[in-house]
Design a protein around this motif. Structure first.
Motif, short mmCIF file in Angstrom:
data_model
loop_
_atom_site.label_atom_id
_atom_site.label_comp_id
_atom_site.label_asym_id
_atom_site.label_seq_id
_atom_site.Cartn_x
_atom_site.Cartn_y
_atom_site.Cartn_z
N GLU A 28 0.83 -1.38 -0.17
CA GLU A 28 0.21 0.15 0.01
C GLU A 28 0.74 1.33 0.09
OE1 GLU A 28 -1.06 0.68 4.70
OE2 GLU A 28 -2.12 -0.40 3.67
N ARG A 29 2.16 1.14 -0.47
CA ARG A 29 3.01 2.28 -0.62
C ARG A 29 2.34 3.64 -1.12
NH1 ARG A 29 8.23 -1.19 -1.88
NH2 ARG A 29 8.72 -2.04 0.21
N PRO A 30 1.85 3.50 -2.39
CA PRO A 30 1.31 4.57 -2.83
C PRO A 30 -0.13 5.39 -2.17
CG PRO A 30 1.47 3.01 -4.70
CD PRO A 30 1.51 2.11 -3.40
N SER A 31 -0.72 4.65 -1.43
CA SER A 31 -1.82 4.97 -0.71
C SER A 31 -1.16 5.54 0.52
CB SER A 31 -2.75 4.17 -0.41
OG SER A 31 -2.40 2.89 0.31
N TYR A 32 -0.11 4.85 1.09
CA TYR A 32 0.26 5.62 2.40
C TYR A 32 1.13 6.61 2.26
CZ TYR A 32 3.53 5.72 6.32
OH TYR A 32 3.89 6.24 7.45
N ILE A 33 1.82 6.95 1.00
CA ILE A 33 2.64 8.28 0.62
C ILE A 33 1.37 9.20 0.52
CG2 ILE A 33 3.96 9.27 -1.17
CD1 ILE A 33 5.20 6.76 -1.52
N LYS A 34 0.16 8.75 -0.09
CA LYS A 34 -0.78 9.77 -0.23
C LYS A 34 -1.38 10.27 1.08
CE LYS A 34 -4.81 10.68 -3.08
NZ LYS A 34 -5.67 10.02 -3.93
N HIS A 67 -0.02 10.44 3.77
CA HIS A 67 0.90 11.23 4.72
C HIS A 67 1.75 11.98 3.83
CE1 HIS A 67 0.13 7.26 6.98
NE2 HIS A 67 0.39 8.14 8.06
N TRP A 68 1.08 12.72 2.78
CA TRP A 68 1.67 13.72 2.04
C TRP A 68 2.56 14.62 2.58
CZ3 TRP A 68 0.52 18.56 2.85
CH2 TRP A 68 -0.74 18.87 3.54
N TYR A 69 2.28 15.04 3.84
CA TYR A 69 2.77 16.29 4.60
C TYR A 69 4.23 15.87 5.05
CZ TYR A 69 0.66 13.41 8.28
OH TYR A 69 0.41 11.99 9.14
N ASP A 70 4.39 14.55 5.22
CA ASP A 70 5.70 14.03 5.64
C ASP A 70 6.83 14.34 4.63
OD1 ASP A 70 5.33 12.98 8.09
OD2 ASP A 70 4.95 11.01 7.52
N LEU A 71 6.51 14.39 3.28
CA LEU A 71 7.52 14.77 2.51
C LEU A 71 8.08 16.18 2.39
CD1 LEU A 71 9.50 13.24 0.25
CD2 LEU A 71 7.60 13.87 -1.31
N PRO A 72 7.20 17.00 2.44
CA PRO A 72 7.37 18.42 2.58
C PRO A 72 8.40 18.64 4.09
CG PRO A 72 5.23 18.39 1.75
CD PRO A 72 5.54 17.05 2.23
N LEU A 73 7.98 17.96 5.04
CA LEU A 73 8.88 18.24 6.22
C LEU A 73 10.12 17.71 5.83
CD1 LEU A 73 6.18 16.91 9.06
CD2 LEU A 73 6.91 19.22 8.31
N ILE A 74 10.58 17.01 5.10
CA ILE A 74 12.01 16.38 4.98
C ILE A 74 12.51 17.40 3.78
CG2 ILE A 74 13.27 14.51 3.76
CD1 ILE A 74 10.90 12.68 4.98
#
Length: 213
Positions: A68-74, A76-83
């Motif tokens: 479920e990686r695509p759905s997980y990334i979607k 938790h979209w806010y985690d990527l900007p935090l990085i």
């Protein structure tokens, strides 16, 4: 409980403590420009070390979300900007928004109580982080009128409450981005407060009717 959830529970407290360490390491040099160069270098090293830990944590969580990686990334979209945002120096303080996960699980009670926790936490965090971030962006800019933490705190309070006196305002692009973010947060907080008060009033009226019966 999924593998990702188990991992998040296991590392939640250490990650939040590291987020606090980052906040101190980032804010201290901003609030004290005369800081010793050696200590400033050490604090910079701490902030980047925390960033590396956050990157590793994100990669592990995505790798554990098998199937479920695509759905997980979607989700938790806010985690990527935090990085990614650490590359934009004034916005690096957004990493401490990882505290929201703990607040979400620790808040108890009904809708009004939970909303109060969220609104209070969001208001304090927004004003504090916004003050430090805008001071970092503005204090050395030509023509800046936000040059001290007092100026930054006053500006953040007037912006997040949507009052906007106009006596203090950002002149840099980074500062204006922070201003837009605070404006959005302020409008959202006002909406949350209004909804919470309306919910509380409705519940009181309903309780009064039930007691009358």
């Amino acid at each position: 409980m999924t593998r990702v959830e188990r991992w998040e529970r296991r590392v939640e407290v250490p990650i939040l403590l590291l987020a606090l360490a980052f906040l101190v390491a980032y804010a201290w040099p901003v609030l004290d420009p005369r800081l010793d160069s050696t200590l400033r270098s050490d604090l910079s090293g701490i902030s980047w070390a925390v960033w590396v830990v956050f990157v590793v944590d994100y990669v592990i969580r995505v790798s554990l979300a098998t199937g479920e990686r695509p759905s997980y990334i979607k989700r938790h979209w806010y985690d990527l900007p935090l990085i990614a945002l650490p590359m934009l120096r004034p916005l690096r303080v957004l990493r401490v928004l990882g505290f929201a996960r703990m607040v979400n699980r620790s808040a108890t009670g009904g809708l009004v109580e939970r909303a109060s926790v969220y609104v209070t936490g969001a208001a304090v965090m927004s004003v504090g982080l916004g003050s430090v971030a805008v001071l970092d962006a503005e204090q050395n800019a030509p023509g800046a009128n936000i040059t001290s933490f007092g100026d930054a705190l006053w500006w953040a309070c007037s912006t997040v409450t949507t009052v906007g006196y106009g006596d203090r305002y950002p002149v840099t692009t980074e500062g204006r981005i922070i201003a837009v973010a605070l404006m959005i947060v302020g409008i959202s907080l006002l909406g949350a407060i209004t909804a919470s008060v309306a919910t509380w009033m409705v519940s009181q009226v309903q309780r009064a009717k039930d007691n009358a019966v």
